[in-house]
Design a protein around this motif. Structure first.
Motif, PDB file in Angstrom:
ATOM      1  N   GLU A  46       0.818  -1.216   0.000  1.00 42.01           N
ATOM      2  CA  GLU A  46       0.000   0.000   0.000  1.00 42.01           C
ATOM      3  C   GLU A  46       0.855   1.271   0.000  1.00 42.01           C
ATOM      4  O   GLU A  46       0.509   2.267   0.616  1.00 42.01           O
ATOM      5  CB  GLU A  46      -0.965  -0.015   1.194  1.00 42.01           C
ATOM      6  CG  GLU A  46      -1.887  -1.207   1.199  1.00 42.01           C
ATOM      7  CD  GLU A  46      -2.565  -1.483   2.536  1.00 42.01           C
ATOM      8  OE1 GLU A  46      -2.245  -0.805   3.523  1.00 42.01           O
ATOM      9  OE2 GLU A  46      -3.403  -2.389   2.580  1.00 42.01           O
ATOM     10  N   ALA A 105      -4.207  -2.793  -2.029  1.00 40.50           N
ATOM     11  CA  ALA A 105      -5.525  -3.066  -1.455  1.00 40.50           C
ATOM     12  C   ALA A 105      -6.597  -2.424  -2.340  1.00 40.50           C
ATOM     13  O   ALA A 105      -6.607  -1.207  -2.526  1.00 40.50           O
ATOM     14  CB  ALA A 105      -5.605  -2.519  -0.032  1.00 40.50           C
ATOM     15  N   ASP A 108      -8.667   0.549  -0.934  1.00 37.91           N
ATOM     16  CA  ASP A 108      -7.858   1.558  -0.250  1.00 37.91           C
ATOM     17  C   ASP A 108      -8.236   2.953  -0.720  1.00 37.91           C
ATOM     18  O   ASP A 108      -8.098   3.284  -1.890  1.00 37.91           O
ATOM     19  CB  ASP A 108      -6.376   1.287  -0.530  1.00 37.91           C
ATOM     20  CG  ASP A 108      -5.444   2.067   0.370  1.00 37.91           C
ATOM     21  OD1 ASP A 108      -5.869   3.079   0.954  1.00 37.91           O
ATOM     22  OD2 ASP A 108      -4.279   1.659   0.479  1.00 37.91           O
ATOM     23  N   THR A 137      -9.016  -5.659   0.460  1.00 36.20           N
ATOM     24  CA  THR A 137      -9.187  -4.968   1.738  1.00 36.20           C
ATOM     25  C   THR A 137      -9.094  -3.461   1.518  1.00 36.20           C
ATOM     26  O   THR A 137      -8.817  -2.996   0.416  1.00 36.20           O
ATOM     27  CB  THR A 137      -8.087  -5.375   2.746  1.00 36.20           C
ATOM     28  OG1 THR A 137      -6.819  -4.970   2.235  1.00 36.20           O
ATOM     29  CG2 THR A 137      -8.088  -6.868   3.015  1.00 36.20           C
ATOM     30  N   PRO A 142      -2.257  -6.117   6.247  1.00 38.37           N
ATOM     31  CA  PRO A 142      -2.753  -7.381   5.692  1.00 38.37           C
ATOM     32  C   PRO A 142      -2.311  -8.604   6.494  1.00 38.37           C
ATOM     33  O   PRO A 142      -1.457  -8.513   7.373  1.00 38.37           O
ATOM     34  CB  PRO A 142      -2.151  -7.408   4.286  1.00 38.37           C
ATOM     35  CG  PRO A 142      -0.934  -6.576   4.381  1.00 38.37           C
ATOM     36  CD  PRO A 142      -1.196  -5.542   5.441  1.00 38.37           C
TER      37      PRO A 142
END
Length: 157
Positions: A46, A105, A108, A137, A142
């Protein structure tokens, strides 16, 4: 450097999440030669290779404020600070043997997944062995297996 002197190592894998992922990416290009020559890969979760784009695309005021404080101003006020802290501004300084695992993600909204996709595409076009791992996600830490998947790609022969 001091750690490498105290504990001699032959290979270094940089790993980080969010801003740490961005710093890990950039460090592969700016590390001193004795360290850089040992870097075999980067696992960025990320993160981004372009802090100016992050400032422009994130909807989170806390992200924008953090970047402005870290860079000493807005992108148009301190462009060299943004460039110096962003991998894509000096990707040519990363050894061609360095491998990248880019973990993104899908949900995100802090560090938009588009930034990781663009980073991955740029790395591939530049000839770096890279893997793009997408997780379903939001911007969060994670599962450990994701880090392992990224690390396994870096270390595979």
């Amino acid at each position: 450097l001091e750690l490498c002197q105290a504990y001699p190592v032959g290979k270094i894998v940089l790993m980080g999440t969010s801003m740490g992922g961005s710093v890990a990416l950039n460090y592969a290009s700016v590390a001193q030669p004795s360290i850089k020559s040992k870097i075999v890969g980067v696992v960025s979760v990320e993160g981004t290779g372009d802090l100016k784009k992050l400032y422009q695309t994130s909807d989170k005021s806390v992200v924008k404020l953090g970047i402005v404080r870290a860079m000493g101003g807005l992108p148009e006020q301190t462009p060299s600070a943004y460039a110096e802290a962003s991998l894509l501004s000096h990707l040519d300084k990363v050894p061609g043997s360095v491998r990248f695992s880019i973990i993104s993600a899908r949900k995100d909204d802090t560090v938009p997944s588009l930034l990781q996709k663009q980073l991955f595409e740029t790395l591939e076009k530049s000839g770096y062995q890279s893997k793009f791992i997408e997780i379903d996600t939001a911007h969060e830490f994670p599962e450990p297996e994701i880090f392992l998947e990224g690390m396994e790609f870096i270390l595979k022969n």
